[in-house]
Every structure is written in structure tokens, then in C-alpha cells.
Design a protein around this motif. Structure first.
Motif, PDB file in Angstrom:
ATOM      1  N   ARG A  13     -52.049   9.586  15.749  1.00  0.00           N
ATOM      2  CA  ARG A  13     -51.136   9.370  16.875  1.00  0.00           C
ATOM      3  C   ARG A  13     -51.746   9.988  18.125  1.00  0.00           C
ATOM      4  O   ARG A  13     -52.602  10.872  18.042  1.00  0.00           O
ATOM      5  N   LEU A  62     -42.871   8.603   5.594  1.00  0.00           N
ATOM      6  CA  LEU A  62     -43.163   7.600   6.617  1.00  0.00           C
ATOM      7  C   LEU A  62     -43.264   6.214   5.996  1.00  0.00           C
ATOM      8  O   LEU A  62     -43.778   6.058   4.889  1.00  0.00           O
ATOM      9  N   VAL A  63     -42.779   5.210   6.726  1.00  0.00           N
ATOM     10  CA  VAL A  63     -42.832   3.825   6.271  1.00  0.00           C
ATOM     11  C   VAL A  63     -43.948   3.116   7.030  1.00  0.00           C
ATOM     12  O   VAL A  63     -43.932   3.054   8.268  1.00  0.00           O
ATOM     13  N   VAL A  64     -44.918   2.607   6.266  1.00  0.00           N
ATOM     14  CA  VAL A  64     -46.091   1.939   6.826  1.00  0.00           C
ATOM     15  C   VAL A  64     -46.155   0.530   6.260  1.00  0.00           C
ATOM     16  O   VAL A  64     -45.848   0.311   5.090  1.00  0.00           O
ATOM     17  N   ASP A  68     -50.811  -2.884   8.760  1.00  0.00           N
ATOM     18  CA  ASP A  68     -51.210  -1.922   9.788  1.00  0.00           C
ATOM     19  C   ASP A  68     -52.297  -0.959   9.319  1.00  0.00           C
ATOM     20  O   ASP A  68     -52.769  -0.122  10.099  1.00  0.00           O
ATOM     21  N   CYS A  94     -54.337   4.589   9.879  1.00  0.00           N
ATOM     22  CA  CYS A  94     -53.144   3.854  10.318  1.00  0.00           C
ATOM     23  C   CYS A  94     -52.630   4.486  11.606  1.00  0.00           C
ATOM     24  O   CYS A  94     -52.619   5.711  11.742  1.00  0.00           O
ATOM     25  N   ARG A  96     -49.635   2.986  13.136  1.00  0.00           N
ATOM     26  CA  ARG A  96     -48.237   2.546  13.319  1.00  0.00           C
ATOM     27  C   ARG A  96     -47.438   2.849  12.062  1.00  0.00           C
ATOM     28  O   ARG A  96     -47.894   2.574  10.952  1.00  0.00           O
ATOM     29  N   TRP A  97     -46.239   3.359  12.236  1.00  0.00           N
ATOM     30  CA  TRP A  97     -45.338   3.655  11.123  1.00  0.00           C
ATOM     31  C   TRP A  97     -43.949   3.877  11.689  1.00  0.00           C
ATOM     32  O   TRP A  97     -43.756   3.923  12.898  1.00  0.00           O
ATOM     33  N   GLN A  98     -43.010   4.036  10.779  1.00  0.00           N
ATOM     34  CA  GLN A  98     -41.632   4.343  11.163  1.00  0.00           C
ATOM     35  C   GLN A  98     -41.247   5.664  10.521  1.00  0.00           C
ATOM     36  O   GLN A  98     -41.624   5.942   9.376  1.00  0.00           O
ATOM     37  N   GLY A  99     -40.482   6.469  11.279  1.00  0.00           N
ATOM     38  CA  GLY A  99     -39.978   7.732  10.756  1.00  0.00           C
ATOM     39  C   GLY A  99     -40.764   8.931  11.259  1.00  0.00           C
ATOM     40  O   GLY A  99     -41.709   8.802  12.043  1.00  0.00           O
ATOM     41  N   GLU A 100     -40.332  10.097  10.791  1.00  0.00           N
ATOM     42  CA  GLU A 100     -40.990  11.366  11.092  1.00  0.00           C
ATOM     43  C   GLU A 100     -41.432  11.981   9.767  1.00  0.00           C
ATOM     44  O   GLU A 100     -40.709  11.909   8.777  1.00  0.00           O
TER      45      GLU A 100
END
Length: 160
Positions: A13, A62-64, A68, A94, A96-100
Motif C-alpha cells: 500500500r 483481508l479479502v483479495v 488482483d 497484491c 488491492r483488497w477489502q478490509g483492515e
């Protein structure tokens, strides 16, 4: 006989103009005490990318998406003094992902500046290839570990 297949994924990131990578201190098992990236063994019939998606979720929350993941190469690890540890690792990055990230039974995730990676607290091979991968490169190498099961005693590049 083919080596057991594993995967590892370095999540990157950008923060305040710096690039950071997600690592976590391994809580138990192979590599306990070292900083590692999320990853693990492939389940029967699972692709390396699908295993990485599953392992990232299990180890960090984390959701990947598999789409991606950027494949960055393959590393072979040989442990002649403990053959059960020998394996082949599929390396991904990677962005890109969703969450912390949240702690799991496997690791306590932490962000590190890519210019200040704790290489002295990682597997011995990491210093030989990880900075290249995090800078955008690819890797294909074999590392042979010595009798102490921690020190690289030989490094091989693929034959052209």
C-alpha cells in the motif's frame, strides 16, 4: 518427486508517499518467530492464486480477488537435513483488497516501509530476493539450507 506447493503474498500500500508491505510475526510452526507474509500450503486441487486468496483471508482477515494478484515467480527451498521442510513457493504481490488486517492464530500483521523491512528477523533467503520483488521484479531461485535449518548455504538460479 515434486516438492510440496505453497504460496506467499506481499500486500503493498502507499501511505504518505511511502510504499509499505504487510508482514506478520509467525506465531507457531515452520518459521515461528520470523516476520513472514501471509501464505501457506495449497490444498488438493487448489491453484496457487486461490490458495493465496484463502491464506490472506485466514491469516489477516483481508479479502483479495485472485485477479488482483501479480505473480512474481517461484522459489524452491531445499532442506537436506530435514527433507519434510522442502517446498516450492509461488510468490505474489497484491495492491488491492477489502478490509483492515487483523491478528490471527498464524500472524500478527504489521505494516513496514519497504525501505525498512526487518530482513534480520526473516528467513535468511529473504534478503537475497525480497527487495527485488517489492521493487517490481520477478524471482526464480533455489535456496539450500544448512544443518542449522536457518542459514542459506547455497543459492541456485535456473539453468537457461
Amino acid at each position: 518427486m515434486p516438492l510440496p506447493q505453497v504460496c506467499v503474498c506481499y500486500l503493498l500500500r502507499e501511505r504518505d508517499g511511502r510504499v509499505e508491505v504487510l508482514l506478520g510475526r509467525k506465531k507457531h510452526g515452520l518459521g515461528m518467530g520470523y516476520f513472514v507474509a501471509p501464505g501457506g500450503k495449497l490444498e488438493p486441487g487448489e491453484s496457487p492464486a486461490d490458495a493465496a486468496v484463502r491464506e490472506i483471508f485466514e491469516e489477516s482477515g483481508l479479502v483479495v480477488a485472485a485477479a488482483d494478484l501479480e505473480s512474481r515467480g517461484v522459489l524452491s527451498y531445499l532442506f537436506p537435513h530435514r527433507e519434510a521442510w522442502s517446498q516450492e513457493s509461488n510468490v505474489f504481490v497484491c495492491r488491492r483488497w477489502q478490509g483492515e488486517p487483523t491478528p490471527s492464530d498464524e500472524i500478527d500483521p504489521e505494516w513496514f516501509d519497504v525501505l525498512a523491512i526487518p530482513l534480520d528477523e526473516m528467513w535468511d533467503d529473504a534478503r537475497r530476493w525480497l527487495p527485488v520483488v517489492l521493487a517490481g521484479g520477478d524471482v526464480r531461485r533455489t535456496f539450500v539450507f544448512g544443518a542449522d535449518l536457518a542459514t542459506v548455504v547455497e543459492e541456485r538460479s535456473p539453468v537457461a
